[in-house]
Design an enzyme around this catalytic site. Structure first.
Site, PDB file in Angstrom:
ATOM      1  N   GLU A  76     -10.523  -5.477   9.508  1.00  0.00           N
ATOM      2  CA  GLU A  76     -10.166  -4.367   8.377  1.00  0.00           C
ATOM      3  C   GLU A  76     -10.870  -4.498   7.125  1.00  0.00           C
ATOM      4  O   GLU A  76     -10.649  -5.525   6.535  1.00  0.00           O
ATOM      5  CB  GLU A  76      -8.624  -4.179   8.428  1.00  0.00           C
ATOM      6  CG  GLU A  76      -8.223  -3.446   7.500  1.00  0.00           C
ATOM      7  CD  GLU A  76      -6.342  -3.449   7.373  1.00  0.00           C
ATOM      8  OE1 GLU A  76      -6.126  -4.593   7.009  1.00  0.00           O
ATOM      9  OE2 GLU A  76      -5.701  -2.751   7.863  1.00  0.00           O
ATOM     10  N   GLY A 124       2.133  -6.002   7.191  1.00  0.00           N
ATOM     11  CA  GLY A 124       1.007  -6.755   6.335  1.00  0.00           C
ATOM     12  C   GLY A 124      -0.080  -6.869   7.079  1.00  0.00           C
ATOM     13  O   GLY A 124      -0.346  -6.375   8.098  1.00  0.00           O
ATOM     14  N   SER A 125      -0.875  -8.215   6.862  1.00  0.00           N
ATOM     15  CA  SER A 125      -1.915  -8.411   7.581  1.00  0.00           C
ATOM     16  C   SER A 125      -1.610  -9.578   8.614  1.00  0.00           C
ATOM     17  O   SER A 125      -0.765 -10.183   8.701  1.00  0.00           O
ATOM     18  CB  SER A 125      -3.064  -9.152   6.480  1.00  0.00           C
ATOM     19  OG  SER A 125      -2.141 -10.127   5.816  1.00  0.00           O
ATOM     20  N   PRO A 184       9.470  -7.361  -1.355  1.00  0.00           N
ATOM     21  CA  PRO A 184       8.346  -6.607  -1.424  1.00  0.00           C
ATOM     22  C   PRO A 184       6.911  -7.524  -1.674  1.00  0.00           C
ATOM     23  O   PRO A 184       7.227  -8.498  -2.272  1.00  0.00           O
ATOM     24  CB  PRO A 184       8.467  -5.646  -2.481  1.00  0.00           C
ATOM     25  CG  PRO A 184       9.459  -6.266  -3.264  1.00  0.00           C
ATOM     26  CD  PRO A 184      10.249  -7.364  -2.732  1.00  0.00           C
ATOM     27  N   GLU A 229       4.040  -5.214  12.143  1.00  0.00           N
ATOM     28  CA  GLU A 229       3.276  -3.850  11.705  1.00  0.00           C
ATOM     29  C   GLU A 229       1.956  -4.308  10.922  1.00  0.00           C
ATOM     30  O   GLU A 229       2.026  -4.534   9.826  1.00  0.00           O
ATOM     31  CB  GLU A 229       3.943  -2.823  10.837  1.00  0.00           C
ATOM     32  CG  GLU A 229       4.992  -2.116  12.070  1.00  0.00           C
ATOM     33  CD  GLU A 229       4.538  -1.336  13.259  1.00  0.00           C
ATOM     34  OE1 GLU A 229       3.401  -0.749  13.133  1.00  0.00           O
ATOM     35  OE2 GLU A 229       4.962  -1.523  14.203  1.00  0.00           O
ATOM     36  N   CYS A 264      -3.265   1.579   6.748  1.00  0.00           N
ATOM     37  CA  CYS A 264      -3.700   0.798   8.332  1.00  0.00           C
ATOM     38  C   CYS A 264      -4.109   1.791   9.130  1.00  0.00           C
ATOM     39  O   CYS A 264      -5.021   1.291  10.073  1.00  0.00           O
ATOM     40  CB  CYS A 264      -2.332   0.180   8.642  1.00  0.00           C
ATOM     41  SG  CYS A 264      -1.039   1.289   9.010  1.00  0.00           S
ATOM     42  N   ASN A 272       0.933  -1.104  -0.068  1.00  0.00           N
ATOM     43  CA  ASN A 272       0.086  -0.115  -0.055  1.00  0.00           C
ATOM     44  C   ASN A 272       0.847   1.300  -0.028  1.00  0.00           C
ATOM     45  O   ASN A 272       0.371   2.199  -0.623  1.00  0.00           O
ATOM     46  CB  ASN A 272      -0.982   0.026   1.001  1.00  0.00           C
ATOM     47  CG  ASN A 272      -0.565  -0.151   2.603  1.00  0.00           C
ATOM     48  OD1 ASN A 272       0.414  -0.695   2.782  1.00  0.00           O
ATOM     49  ND2 ASN A 272      -1.187   0.160   3.510  1.00  0.00           N
TER      50      ASN A 272
END
Ligand code: NAD
Length: 482
Positions: free
Chosen positions: A378, A227-228, A175, A247, A281, A151
């Site tokens: 989310e 990431g998720s 990445p 994160e 996020c 993102n």
């Protein structure tokens, strides 16, 4: 079509297998380039190169490592137009707004890391033993595996790479596959700055293969991942005892208390919902509003949502780009359908516009159900999810139904209320009377231990700490102890 390669041990290279994949422009859903599709073998080569490079790199004086980071920052600034161009092509970010902004700020963390490291002191520690002089030093961890999301592909690598290398670590970086071309552009700048071979290695390819190899390989010694939560769980299970920084995602909340001034705050809340098409996020996502203000805020949000014109990201009038890929659009649709089936209403937007690419309309949803996916997870799209509350107890029931807690904001003119809410909200950051998207590179940022938004803190000295092992040296004066 252009082709983007990996960068291992100071050289641009294709995957050992020769495999490639198509990079897709999300504003058209069409390929614009090919990218090297690395495998475990390529990741292993990168780990070997990073370990070899670390022996010399850690011996380079800190001031010289810092100067090289500044050089990277200068090149990022000079080449910011190229970075903005690739952000537009690869992510669909509006060229004259979001892409420009991200590219212009890509150098900031390189400067923060370079400067903060020079003043990142160890300590002398008192001891009960009068013969001992005890000091602590920061030592590099070794080779750091860095896994970044799609993102903010020019910004987020900067939250890891300069902090790692300035402390004497070397890096293997993978990445997200849908942001690999931007990663290659950043790597060009790093290469141009003269960072020695093997210090930063870029391996592109599927996270479950390349990323996993970097996680499990005994030649990496710490893991930094943005990431998720789902991916972080897999990594945590695979990482053994390696230190890790996660994160992860957020889901607001924003709290609007009964005395807030809606006309003043609605544009700010809307920006935090729709900026980057909601793929941040720290997005507002869930907005809990006192029932006396609900209708006024809903109306204001509908009005604000119309300002987020989407379309061709090269058009200067366009403010909002597409979602990153089809799966993101499908998740938004799933969340909306689930919420509607449980009693929510859509009062603006709510569907894909009639154009190519992965676009979704800026949307306002009211009556967010407590048991909906959109309240629990989310959504990561341009969706403002509103819910009114009668009293604090009711608001807390909604807030606590979600197990994410990254950034929240509270809007009120009552100072006591502001402090009470700010201290109670279980998020790494709470912003009072402004939107959620507040952070600067020297400030701590991250999730709370009691939820799924991550662990550890990026930002300034906090990231330097993560990138280091704290070494204690006890120096004895006189006869050894018996
Ligand atoms: P993701 O979890 O799919 O991927 C993140 C990284 O992990 C990518 O590099 C990916 O290739 C890699 N990966 C995937 N599977 C892996 C595996 N099995 N082993 C090792 N690595 C693997 O996330 P995404 O879709 O790229 O990014 C969106 C998510 O990132 C959202 O949840 C968003 O909230 C979060 N995010 C958080 C922050 C923050 O600072 N807290 C910032 C930006 C984005």
């Amino acid at each position: 079509m252009p082709h983007f390669q990996m960068y291992i041990n100071g050289s641009w290279c294709d995957a050992a297998s020769g495999a490639t994949y198509d990079a897709i422009n999300p504003a058209t859903a069409k390929p614009f380039a090919t990218v090297s599709k690395g495998s475990r073998e390529d990741a292993q080569r990168a780990v070997i190169a990073a370990n070899e490079a670390q022996r010399e790199w850690k011996r380079l004086p800190l001031w010289e490592r810092s100067a090289l980071c500044i050089k990277v920052a200068d090149i990022l600034d000079r080449r910011k137009a190229e970075i903005a161009d690739i952000l537009t092509t690869e992510l669909g970010k509006p060229r004259h707004g979001e892409a420009d902004m991200e590219a212009s700020e890509a150098s900031v963390p390189w400067r923060v890391a370079a400067e903060t490291a020079k003043y990142f002191e160890g300590h002398t520690k008192p001891s009960q033993d009068a013969k001992k002089r005890v000091l602590t030093f920061w030592k590099p961890r070794g080779v750091v595996a860095v896994l970044t999301p799609w993102n903010f592909p020019a910004a987020i690598p900067g939250e890891y790479l300069p902090f790692a290398i300035v402390m004497g670590n070397t890096v293997c970086w993978s990445p997200a596959p849908t942001a690999a071309a931007t990663a290659a552009k950043l790597m060009e700048c790093i290469h141009e700055a003269g960072i020695p071979k093997g210090v930063i290695n870029l391996v592109t390819g599927p996270g479950a293969e390349v990323g996993d190899e970097l996680v499990v390989n005994p030649g990496t010694h710490a893991i930094g991942m943005t990431g998720s939560p789902g991916t972080a769980r897999i990594i945590a299970a695979r990482a053994g005892l390696k230190p890790r920084m996660f994160e992860l995602g957020g889901n607001g909340p924003v709290i609007v208390l009964p005395d807030a001034d809606i006309a003043r705050i609605a544009p700010s809340i809307a920006f935090a919902c729709y900026f980057a098409a909601g793929q941040v996020c720290s997005c507002s996502e869930r907005i809990f509003v006192a029932d006396n203000l609900h209708d006024e805020l809903a109306e204001a949000m509908v009005h604000e949502s119309r300002k987020f014109i989407s379309g061709d990201p090269l058009d200067p009038k366009v403010i909002m780009g597409p979602q990153n890929n089809l799966a993101v659009v499908q998740k938004i649709e799933k969340h909306l359908q689930d919420a509607l089936s449980k009693g929510a209403r859509i009062v603006a937007g709510g569907k894909r516009p009639d154009r190519l690419g992965f676009f979704f309309e800026p949307t306002v949803l009211t009556n967010l159900p407590i048991d909906s996916l959109a309240n629990h997870e989310e959504t990561f799209g341009p969706i403002a999810k509103l819910r009114s509350f009668k009293n604090d107890d009711e608001a807390w029931k909604f807030i606590n139904a979600c197990n994410l807690g990254l950034v929240s904001s509270v809007f009120t003119r009552d100072v006591d209320q502001a402090w009470t809410w700010a201290e109670a909200l279980n998020t790494g950051i709470t912003v009072v009377n402004d939107f959620n998207h507040f952070w600067e590179h020297h400030l701590p940022f991250g999730g709370m231990a009691s939820n799924d938004s991550g662990s550890g803190r990026i930002g300034g000295r906090h990231m330097l700490e993560f990138m280091s092992d704290l070494k204690t040296i006890a120096f004895n004066i006189g006869n050894p102890s018996i």
